[in-house]
Design a protein around this motif. Structure first.
Motif, PDB file in Angstrom:
ATOM      1  N   THR A 274      -3.237 -10.980  -2.967  1.00 37.48           N
ATOM      2  CA  THR A 274      -1.918 -10.355  -3.040  1.00 37.48           C
ATOM      3  C   THR A 274      -1.760  -9.546  -4.316  1.00 37.48           C
ATOM      4  O   THR A 274      -1.229  -8.429  -4.293  1.00 37.48           O
ATOM      5  CB  THR A 274      -0.820 -11.424  -2.931  1.00 37.48           C
ATOM      6  OG1 THR A 274      -0.740 -11.879  -1.575  1.00 37.48           O
ATOM      7  CG2 THR A 274       0.543 -10.870  -3.332  1.00 37.48           C
ATOM      8  N   ASN A 275      -2.220 -10.056  -5.445  1.00 38.49           N
ATOM      9  CA  ASN A 275      -2.045  -9.331  -6.705  1.00 38.49           C
ATOM     10  C   ASN A 275      -2.896  -8.071  -6.794  1.00 38.49           C
ATOM     11  O   ASN A 275      -2.600  -7.185  -7.603  1.00 38.49           O
ATOM     12  CB  ASN A 275      -2.338 -10.253  -7.885  1.00 38.49           C
ATOM     13  CG  ASN A 275      -1.191 -11.203  -8.164  1.00 38.49           C
ATOM     14  OD1 ASN A 275      -0.082 -11.020  -7.662  1.00 38.49           O
ATOM     15  ND2 ASN A 275      -1.440 -12.230  -8.965  1.00 38.49           N
ATOM     16  N   GLN A 277      -2.715  -5.857  -4.847  1.00 32.26           N
ATOM     17  CA  GLN A 277      -1.812  -4.791  -4.396  1.00 32.26           C
ATOM     18  C   GLN A 277      -1.487  -3.793  -5.502  1.00 32.26           C
ATOM     19  O   GLN A 277      -1.163  -2.631  -5.220  1.00 32.26           O
ATOM     20  CB  GLN A 277      -0.496  -5.404  -3.892  1.00 32.26           C
ATOM     21  CG  GLN A 277       0.354  -6.041  -4.995  1.00 32.26           C
ATOM     22  CD  GLN A 277       1.698  -6.527  -4.520  1.00 32.26           C
ATOM     23  OE1 GLN A 277       2.512  -5.748  -4.055  1.00 32.26           O
ATOM     24  NE2 GLN A 277       1.924  -7.834  -4.609  1.00 32.26           N
ATOM     25  N   TRP A 278      -1.557  -4.226  -6.755  1.00 27.98           N
ATOM     26  CA  TRP A 278      -1.145  -3.361  -7.863  1.00 27.98           C
ATOM     27  C   TRP A 278      -2.235  -2.379  -8.269  1.00 27.98           C
ATOM     28  O   TRP A 278      -1.994  -1.503  -9.101  1.00 27.98           O
ATOM     29  CB  TRP A 278      -0.722  -4.211  -9.059  1.00 27.98           C
ATOM     30  CG  TRP A 278       0.379  -5.156  -8.700  1.00 27.98           C
ATOM     31  CD1 TRP A 278       0.309  -6.510  -8.586  1.00 27.98           C
ATOM     32  CD2 TRP A 278       1.731  -4.803  -8.378  1.00 27.98           C
ATOM     33  NE1 TRP A 278       1.520  -7.022  -8.208  1.00 27.98           N
ATOM     34  CE2 TRP A 278       2.422  -5.995  -8.082  1.00 27.98           C
ATOM     35  CE3 TRP A 278       2.432  -3.589  -8.309  1.00 27.98           C
ATOM     36  CZ2 TRP A 278       3.762  -6.015  -7.720  1.00 27.98           C
ATOM     37  CZ3 TRP A 278       3.774  -3.617  -7.953  1.00 27.98           C
ATOM     38  CH2 TRP A 278       4.420  -4.812  -7.668  1.00 27.98           C
ATOM     39  N   TYR A 284      -2.038  -3.440  -1.006  1.00 29.34           N
ATOM     40  CA  TYR A 284      -0.576  -3.449  -1.002  1.00 29.34           C
ATOM     41  C   TYR A 284      -0.039  -3.495   0.426  1.00 29.34           C
ATOM     42  O   TYR A 284       0.889  -4.237   0.738  1.00 29.34           O
ATOM     43  CB  TYR A 284      -0.053  -2.220  -1.737  1.00 29.34           C
ATOM     44  CG  TYR A 284       1.450  -2.040  -1.656  1.00 29.34           C
ATOM     45  CD1 TYR A 284       2.313  -3.055  -2.082  1.00 29.34           C
ATOM     46  CD2 TYR A 284       2.000  -0.869  -1.159  1.00 29.34           C
ATOM     47  CE1 TYR A 284       3.685  -2.896  -2.008  1.00 29.34           C
ATOM     48  CE2 TYR A 284       3.370  -0.694  -1.096  1.00 29.34           C
ATOM     49  CZ  TYR A 284       4.213  -1.717  -1.512  1.00 29.34           C
ATOM     50  OH  TYR A 284       5.577  -1.559  -1.427  1.00 29.34           O
ATOM     51  N   GLY A 288       0.735  -7.116   0.081  1.00 28.27           N
ATOM     52  CA  GLY A 288       1.669  -6.867  -1.006  1.00 28.27           C
ATOM     53  C   GLY A 288       3.103  -7.272  -0.717  1.00 28.27           C
ATOM     54  O   GLY A 288       3.421  -7.893   0.304  1.00 28.27           O
ATOM     55  N   LYS A 289       3.967  -6.910  -1.624  1.00 30.36           N
ATOM     56  CA  LYS A 289       5.387  -7.211  -1.535  1.00 30.36           C
ATOM     57  C   LYS A 289       5.949  -6.722  -0.200  1.00 30.36           C
ATOM     58  O   LYS A 289       5.708  -5.596   0.208  1.00 30.36           O
ATOM     59  CB  LYS A 289       6.126  -6.542  -2.704  1.00 30.36           C
ATOM     60  CG  LYS A 289       7.630  -6.773  -2.729  1.00 30.36           C
ATOM     61  CD  LYS A 289       7.990  -8.216  -3.015  1.00 30.36           C
ATOM     62  CE  LYS A 289       9.499  -8.393  -3.139  1.00 30.36           C
ATOM     63  NZ  LYS A 289       9.873  -9.809  -3.307  1.00 30.36           N
ATOM     64  N   SER A 291       5.056  -7.594   2.691  1.00 29.21           N
ATOM     65  CA  SER A 291       4.099  -7.694   3.782  1.00 29.21           C
ATOM     66  C   SER A 291       4.219  -9.050   4.470  1.00 29.21           C
ATOM     67  O   SER A 291       4.530 -10.057   3.824  1.00 29.21           O
ATOM     68  CB  SER A 291       2.672  -7.540   3.244  1.00 29.21           C
ATOM     69  OG  SER A 291       1.719  -8.036   4.162  1.00 29.21           O
ATOM     70  N   ASP A 294       2.091 -11.525   2.531  1.00 32.47           N
ATOM     71  CA  ASP A 294       2.296 -11.660   1.084  1.00 32.47           C
ATOM     72  C   ASP A 294       2.162 -13.138   0.735  1.00 32.47           C
ATOM     73  O   ASP A 294       3.078 -13.931   0.966  1.00 32.47           O
ATOM     74  CB  ASP A 294       3.669 -11.124   0.689  1.00 32.47           C
ATOM     75  CG  ASP A 294       4.003 -11.361  -0.784  1.00 32.47           C
ATOM     76  OD1 ASP A 294       3.154 -11.917  -1.519  1.00 32.47           O
ATOM     77  OD2 ASP A 294       5.122 -11.009  -1.191  1.00 32.47           O
ATOM     78  N   ARG A 532       1.999   5.074  -4.629  1.00 30.19           N
ATOM     79  CA  ARG A 532       0.935   4.728  -5.577  1.00 30.19           C
ATOM     80  C   ARG A 532       0.116   5.980  -5.887  1.00 30.19           C
ATOM     81  O   ARG A 532      -0.171   6.791  -4.997  1.00 30.19           O
ATOM     82  CB  ARG A 532       0.045   3.621  -5.011  1.00 30.19           C
ATOM     83  CG  ARG A 532       0.825   2.343  -4.625  1.00 30.19           C
ATOM     84  CD  ARG A 532       1.523   1.737  -5.833  1.00 30.19           C
ATOM     85  NE  ARG A 532       2.466   0.700  -5.482  1.00 30.19           N
ATOM     86  CZ  ARG A 532       2.167  -0.591  -5.332  1.00 30.19           C
ATOM     87  NH1 ARG A 532       0.917  -0.997  -5.470  1.00 30.19           N
ATOM     88  NH2 ARG A 532       3.115  -1.468  -5.044  1.00 30.19           N
ATOM     89  N   SER A 579       5.835  -7.049 -11.738  1.00 28.56           N
ATOM     90  CA  SER A 579       4.985  -5.947 -11.293  1.00 28.56           C
ATOM     91  C   SER A 579       3.853  -5.758 -12.291  1.00 28.56           C
ATOM     92  O   SER A 579       3.995  -6.053 -13.479  1.00 28.56           O
ATOM     93  CB  SER A 579       5.780  -4.642 -11.190  1.00 28.56           C
ATOM     94  OG  SER A 579       6.918  -4.769 -10.372  1.00 28.56           O
TER      95      SER A 579
END
Length: 659
Positions: A274-275, A277-278, A284, A288-289, A291, A294, A532, A579
């Motif tokens: 999950t992380n 995603q950034w 993501y 990600g957030k 999802s 998530d 992004r 974030s």
């Protein structure tokens, strides 16, 4: 402690990781696995230069039962440190792929700089004089590794200091890379005529205490590129890789032998996906957030951490998504969505994609079956409050937890050799040559898998230069080559190579500022969260030009850092409170961004206020400014940029044939 209680002493961590930076400022590498050190003022200095990450070494005393007694410092003993490092990449063999992939897939290699023959090859090996240091707070020019040469040019590989307890501090070099005869960049890993200032070597210590002398078990230091994804971790870390070896082949105790715990054994795998995603747009979308997958969402976690039958279908769904590390089938739709060790050399084979380790997979399988306990979330205990036994366990794992565990093509920090049993004397401690004995650099005209893995081959023993010789030269060309989404026409930019260290698509600081704009509706702020940008957007060009730009301008790239700030008007929870944001990017400061000014104007009116006071890092927009009048937004952005650290180069305008 009585001296006769001491049976032996050892240096910890057994493998330390230092990272290069072009700033004179530094911060210490974390002593705790899974915990990222956050230096005051951020990971860049006030001029936009990357701070060095420094490895710290300690000495611990053990009794005859092999139990750790305590750490020894200058308060109890006199410690004489001896360090020898080298960079022998250019004098080693080319990297094609991992030589432990089996005879069918491993590709033999010739020497780098193959036209340099015989004794002349010594000019390719950077071997500074060994250094000794003792005492506390030693900081002088006598302990610089700056007398090694590449041909006739001195190369600075770093220096030593000690802290106020007499512990050893290893400082990396500045991140320089050069060609001695102006040869062009031609490839990702094997650029003839080139060198960089990464290195590795052996850390030794002699301890004098109450008239007794002890020679410590030696450790090793590896100098690697910067961490551009601070606080992010690979789904498979190097610690996962070596623990898999230690548990399956070397008798290391399996932490989950007495039962799998969700928070200890399962959640880290899910959280890291999950992380990611950034640093990758595809992750993501998948994890990600907001999802459905998530894995940090409390509602999803409440199901997945539950061992009851009521949650089994959800556990089965997640488990079946993971790639089986023992499978020989090509399964690109499985996760984690990373390239594997075989990608680039072969197509549509199992090695094209990265699996988790066998131990990780076995734990997931037990979890899927409901054979686990929930446990409790990991609690961070300060290193100083750990017992000596807990401290050495932490020091074993922390440096390798911060390194990627694949794909090894060849990798960022360390590579496939770390999963070869012959490399190791014992779990976490490598086989090391006698002091003063150089590593062997010539194993014949062609390095084959059989030679590499032989009992007396290059993976059987370690010394100065043995760890990093397998890596790309220079490091910048490898990092700028191995990105994401090389398959044409995929929906997502997946798979990725090394996103947690070499980001792909990032959440830019401008977007983060607008995410926090409480006067803007949630739907518009979600657009900023979703948008992004390419991390390498400032140096993008055709492939070889991008590699050249990376050599010169890596220090201008942003560093992805954790930002925690309450989000106003976020009652539905669609916006993240935590974030990872691209900070410290310092290209084109002299140029205003008219598109950002347009965003400011479109999203508000003359009463709109953008507060950026609390951002604790070098900022593309800057800090401690208010934009109160959107009609003046473009001028304000220009003023702010003018005060920020300057890049050496202006924004490139892309030609149509470069798109």
């Amino acid at each position: 402690m009585k001296t006769n209680d001491i049976n032996y002493v050892a240096v910890y961590p057994p493998i330390g990781i230092a990272r290069i930076g072009n700033s004179p400022e530094h911060f210490l590498a974390s002593d705790l696995p899974g915990v990222s050190e956050v230096p005051k003022g951020g990971y860049k200095d006030s001029l936009g230069r990357v701070k060095k990450e420094v490895a710290r070494f300690r000495v611990y005393a053990f009794n005859k039962e092999g139990e750790v007694i305590e750490e020894l410092t200058v308060n109890e003993a006199r410690i004489e440190w001896r360090v020898e490092v080298a960079n022998v990449k250019a004098a080693w063999y080319e990297f094609n792929n991992a030589l432990d992939l089996g005879k069918k897939y491993a590709i033999p290699s010739i020497h780098r700089n193959n036209d340099v023959k015989g004794g002349y090859r010594e000019q390719l090996a950077i071997k500074p004089s060994p250094k000794s240091i003792s005492g506390k707070n030693i900081n002088d020019d006598k302990h610089n590794f700056d007398d090694g040469k590449f041909y006739d040019a001195n190369v600075d590989l770093g220096h030593l200091q000690t802290d106020n307890e007499g512990r050893l501090l290893f400082f990396a070099g500045d991140g320089d890379a050069q060609s001695y005869n102006n040869q062009p960049i031609t490839t990702f890993a094997n650029n003839n005529g080139w060198h960089d200032d990464t290195c590795d070597g052996v850390i030794r210590a002699t301890v004098h205490i109450n008239g007794n002398e002890f020679e410590a078990k030696p450790a090793m230091i590896a100098v690697t590129p910067p961490n551009f994804g601070q606080g992010l971790y690979g789904v498979v870390t190097m610690n996962d890789v070596v623990q898999n070896l230690f548990i399956t082949e070397m008798g290391y105790p399996n932490p989950s032998e007495n039962g799998v715990e969700f928070w200890r054994d399962i959640y880290p795998i899910l959280e890291r996906m999950t992380n990611t995603q950034w640093v990758n747009q595809g992750f993501y979308m998948l994890f990600g957030k907001n999802s459905p997958s998530d894995f940090t969402n409390p509602d999803i976690l409440n199901i997945l951490k539950n061992p009851d039958a009521s949650s089994k279908s959800a556990r089965v769904r997640v488990f079946e998504w993971f790639r089986d590390p023992k499978s020989t089938e090509y399964t690109p739709a499985k996760v984690p969505p990373f390239y594997g060790d075989g990608f680039g050399n072969y197509e549509k084979i199992a090695l094209d994609d990265l699996p988790i380790t066998v131990i990780q997979y076995n734990r997931l399988e037990q979890w899927m079956l409901g054979d686990f306990i929930t446990g409790t979330p990991k609690k961070i205990i300060p290193f100083e409050k750990l017992s000596p036994a807990e401290q050495i366990n932490s020091l074993n794992q922390a440096p390798l937890e911060d390194c990627l565990g694949g794909p090894f093509h060849p990798g960022i920090e360390l590579t496939w050799t770390m999963r070869v049993k012959n490399m190791w004397k014992e779990p976490y401690r490598l086989n090391v040559l006698p002091e003063g004995e150089p590593i062997q650099l010539d194993f014949g005209a062609i390095l084959t898998p059989e030679i590499a893995l032989a009992k007396d081959g290059p993976c059987s023993v370690n010394g100065p230069g043995s760890l990093t010789r397998w890596m790309g030269v220079p490091w910048q060309t490898d990092e700028a080559s191995c990105l994401s989404g090389y398959t044409v026409s995929t929906y997502l930019p997946l798979p990725s190579f090394w996103a947690a260290r070499v980001p792909n698509q990032v959440f830019a600081e401008d977007g983060y500022l607008r995410l926090q704009a409480g006067n803007v509706n949630t739907a518009q702020r979600l657009k900023h969260l979703d948008y992004r940008q390419d991390w390498l957007r400032d140096i993008e060009a055709d492939h070889l030009k991008r590699l050249e730009n990376m050599v010169e301008e890596w220090n201008h790239l942003g560093i992805i850092t954790k930002q925690e700030k309450p989000i106003s008007n976020n009652e539905e929870g669609y916006l993240p409170e935590v974030s990872w944001v691209e900070m410290g990017r310092n290209f084109d400061k002299e140029d205003p961004d008219p598109t950002f000014a347009q965003v400011l104007y479109a999203e508000g009116d003359k009463d709109c206020v953008i507060k950026v006071d609390e951002i604790d890092d070098i900022s593309i927009v800057g800090s401690k400014y208010l934009v109160e009048n959107l009609k003046d937004a473009e001028e304000k952005v220009a003023d702010i940029r003018a005060e920020a650290p300057q890049s050496t180069r202006k924004r490139r305008t892309m030609r149509r044939d470069e798109r």
